[in-house]
Motif scaffolding. Structure first.
Motif, PDB file in Angstrom:
ATOM      1  N   ALA A 181       0.846  -1.213   0.000  1.00 50.63           N
ATOM      2  CA  ALA A 181       0.000   0.000   0.000  1.00 50.63           C
ATOM      3  C   ALA A 181       0.875   1.254   0.000  1.00 50.63           C
ATOM      4  N   ILE A 182       1.979   1.188   0.733  1.00 52.50           N
ATOM      5  CA  ILE A 182       2.896   2.341   0.789  1.00 52.50           C
ATOM      6  C   ILE A 182       3.463   2.629  -0.604  1.00 52.50           C
ATOM      7  N   MET A 183       3.915   1.557  -1.274  1.00 56.71           N
ATOM      8  CA  MET A 183       4.510   1.751  -2.611  1.00 56.71           C
ATOM      9  C   MET A 183       3.455   2.205  -3.612  1.00 56.71           C
ATOM     10  N   GLU A 184       2.220   1.769  -3.426  1.00 52.60           N
ATOM     11  CA  GLU A 184       1.145   2.193  -4.320  1.00 52.60           C
ATOM     12  C   GLU A 184       0.932   3.698  -4.208  1.00 52.60           C
ATOM     13  N   ASN A 185       0.986   4.189  -2.985  1.00 51.47           N
ATOM     14  CA  ASN A 185       0.872   5.634  -2.775  1.00 51.47           C
ATOM     15  C   ASN A 185       1.964   6.378  -3.538  1.00 51.47           C
TER      16      ASN A 185
END
Lengths: 245, 484
Positions: free
Chosen positions: A206-210
């Motif tokens: 989720a962090i990398m998606e952001n």
């Protein structure tokens, strides 16, 4: 500072004078290029969803995580464990360098190598630019995410190599820790929405998606930075404990 | 002695580990509580509009938001990202996501508490008031390929505007009353061919307004509760008495929204039918010209320059978002306007939308199939929509547009989006709810890069074959050089 530079230089020479650096770089480029090509080919088909190829490259596929959790242990596994096995750690520990300088030097050498590998992917940005107008914002934030996640994982690798006598054991430890962290995303699917929010703030996918979409969340940046500092501090302490043994 | 030293080392190490991990947890807990999100996209895809930021900054009471969406929903990620941005702007926002499966008990409880009847909604609630927004209010679909593959694609995400309006309604439950005049052949929503005005009124209702028709012919004054009076495309003239009560209403702090079509009188003279509102407009600084706008620079169809896009905006609260996003307004047979010195010195008029330099107002109405620029035609930049506001009380406001087709169904639903935004923004400004000025939707279905087979093959050879091979070759070279 000079001592840190000396350690960085020594480690980088060791990387580039052994075939391992080129095997890692060539594999890294081969896999990323293949993913990039597949994304371009898929997007060129009718009715394909409009996703940025770079967003997929930055954590949007399984290959990104596979590359990280395989490549980083390979880069870091020998940094402490090998020195211990070959006995050169004694020389290093008796040299006039602090434990902090040793850890930072080794961390920076792997980190610079990692940055070089990702710098090669800038070719994809130039290719995209030649075909279409590209919004550089998400690309820059995507690279920021790659840099922060890389630093975090490398610090885990450094810690693993500092507590192990054997390279393979170091690689297995760092691989396992990273795999668990990446696998955290599955918990958010299982848990209810209340707990999900907490899990999501440490869910690396989720962090990398952001980052890949152009959203910079201070929670994500602080989590990765403090994680890096935590594992580097634990590495320094592990090395210090070794000195007393 | 040695075991004591070992114990001390162990204790020191353990204390350090505990302290480091505690510090890590504390810092992250605090960052989790007080966070900010930044939009790195150059297009501002994830940025909040200034009016949303202002609303959130000024929010005094706690606002609870319940998202009743399953995690796998197509809109979930966008809603989550948007509402997290709201939360990062204001500590008064309390956000909770409830999955109908995983959080079933609480999900049903919340639905019951706020009397929500539709699943897939977002609820906004303060202590004593609440409002819920259905999914179709914040998501727009493209059905163009529905007949081929049975699927509708996501087109636009309208979350920011829909959620902001819902929060406004919760915080400020006043409902402006908007009257639409009837009795002069105006656009009405009870006629089959006037779905545009129905859609317009529907949007106004969704944004909290109450709309009602108003027969002006027998009135002595405009009702007290009127926040705005809309005159949408009259085909017959207003009487002097009707015009007078509208003017009195305006001068006493009321607001008018006039959409005046170029109605041509039947007969051999072929001239413009009077609306009865010319004198009132003129006294307030806007002249209704007897000329049909022709703008060859912005025409929609070649050879039909009377149907064109208005793209030249003057800076104003109504047009700010249109200017920023370059959204055009579609005009279909528009009447030219002209700014004049108002007779009533309290008022100041200015243009909102204008034509390009090559435009002219066709005054020869006898042959509209082959229009041409004649010396007697007003030429150059012509005003298409104008505003006049009382400098004295700031409440008397009037917007005049030379075309009521801007709210026809086709134009209102136009994918280009300018007509709906302009007409809604004008209403918000006129009812003095400037803060509710429409926020343009965010486009979801962006055009992907499409490469030809040759381009793909070239990329494959360069990237997948040559690039890694060159690195490997360099490695082999270094390795053998070192061995020698």
């Amino acid at each position: 500072m000079n001592k840190v530079i000396a350690i960085v230089r020594k480690e980088l020479w060791q990387y580039f004078f052994s075939p391992i650096a080129y095997i890692v770089l060539a594999s890294f480029v081969l896999i990323n290029s293949f993913v990039f090509y597949i994304v371009l080919a898929a997007m060129s088909k009718a009715a394909s969803p409009p996703i940025s190829p770079m967003a997929l490259l930055f954590g949007g596929t399984f290959f990104f995580w596979l590359l990280l959790i395989v490549m980083i242990p390979v880069l870091t596994m020998r940094l402490g464990a090998e020195e211990r096995k070959s006995g050169t750690i004694e020389t290093l520990l008796t040299a006039p360098v602090s434990d902090f300088e040793i850890v930072i030097g080794k961390f920076l050498s792997s980190f610079l190598f990692y940055l070089l590998a990702w710098a090669l992917t800038l070719v994809y940005v130039f290719i995209l630019k030649s075909y279409d107008n590209v919004d550089f914002g998400p690309i820059l934030s995507g690279y920021l995410g790659v840099i922060l996640i890389g630093a975090f994982f490398i610090s885990i690798g450094i810690w693993a190599t500092m507590i192990s006598r054997n390279q393979i054991v170091a690689a297995i430890i760092s691989f396992s820790v990273m795999a668990i962290m990446v696998g955290m995303t599955f918990f958010s699917f299982i848990l209810g929405s209340e707990k999900k929010e907490l899990i999501q703030s440490i869910d690396l996918l989720a962090i990398m998606e952001n980052f890949s979409k152009g959203v910079i969340d201070t929670r994500n940046v602080i989590y990765l930075l403090t994680g890096t500092v935590l594992f580097l501090a634990l590495s320094v302490k592990s090395l210090e404990a070794r000195r007393w043994q | 002695m040695k075991s004591k030293q070992k114990f001390l080392t162990g204790a020191n190490w353990s204390a350090f580990v505990i302290l480091s991990i505690s510090l890590f947890v504390i810092v992250n807990y605090l960052s989790f509580r007080h966070f900010k999100t930044y939009d790195a996209t150059f297009s501002g895809e994830f940025s909040l509009s200034p009016q949303t930021k202002k609303f959130l900054k000024d929010l005094k009471e706690e606002m609870e938001i319940f998202v009743l969406l399953p995690m796998g929903d197509e809109s979930y990620e966008r809603v989550e990202r948007l509402l997290n941005s709201f939360k990062s702007e204001s500590s008064k926002i309390k956000l909770e996501f409830l999955d109908p499966e995983k959080d079933r008990e609480k999900y049903e409880l919340v639905m019951k508490k706020y009397s929500v009847t539709t699943p897939n909604s977002v609820i906004f609630a303060t202590n004593d008031r609440s409002k819920w927004v259905e999914k179709d209010q914040f998501l727009e679909y493209d059905f163009s390929s529905y007949q081929f593959d049975g699927t509708a694609k996501l087109k636009n995400f309208k979350g920011e505007g829909a959620f902001l309006n819902a929060m406004y309604e919760v915080v400020d439950p006043r409902k402006p009353k908007i009257y639409f005049t009837v009795g002069h052949g105006e656009r009405r929503d009870n006629e089959d061919n006037n779905r545009g005005i129905y859609l317009f009124k529907e949007r106004l209702s969704k944004e909290g307004a109450v709309t009602e028709e108003l027969q002006t012919v027998a009135l002595s004054k405009i009702p007290e509760d009127a926040s705005l009076v809309v005159v949408a495309g009259p085909q017959k003239p207003f009487t002097k008495g009707e015009s007078d009560i509208l003017e009195k209403y305006l001068d006493e702090g009321g607001s008018l929204f006039l959409l005046i079509d170029p109605v041509i009188e039947e007969g051999k003279d072929m001239k413009f039918e009077k609306t009865g509102l010319e004198e009132m407009c003129l006294r307030h600084g806007i002249e209704l010209l007897d000329g049909l706008v022709v703008d060859p620079e912005a025409s929609l169809l070649a050879g039909r320059a009377q149907t064109f896009f208005g793209i030249n905006y003057s800076p104003n609260e109504i047009t700010a978002d249109l200017m920023k996003n370059k959204y055009p307004i579609l005009f279909i047979l528009a009447r030219a306007l002209k700014l004049t010195e108002p007779t009533d010195k309290d008022f100041k008029s200015e243009a909102l939308v204008s034509t390009g330099k090559e435009a002219w107002a066709e005054t020869n109405l006898k042959n509209l199939k082959e229009v041409k620029k004649d010396p007697e035609d007003p030429q150059g930049i012509l005003t298409l929509a104008a505003i006049t506001v009382s400098e004295k009380n700031k409440k008397s406001r009037m917007v005049v547009v030379g075309d009521s087709d801007i709210i026809s169904e086709g134009a209102f639903l136009s994918q280009l989006g300018g007509n709906a935004i302009f007409s809604l923004n004008a209403v918000h400004f006129l009812v003095q709810q400037e803060e509710r000025i429409s926020i343009p939707p965010k486009e979801i279905n962006k055009k992907p890069i499409v490469l030809t087979t040759t381009q793909l093959m070239t990329n494959f050879i360069i990237l997948v074959v040559l690039f890694p091979f060159a690195i490997a070759l360099f490695g082999v070279f270094v390795y053998f050089s070192r061995r020698r």
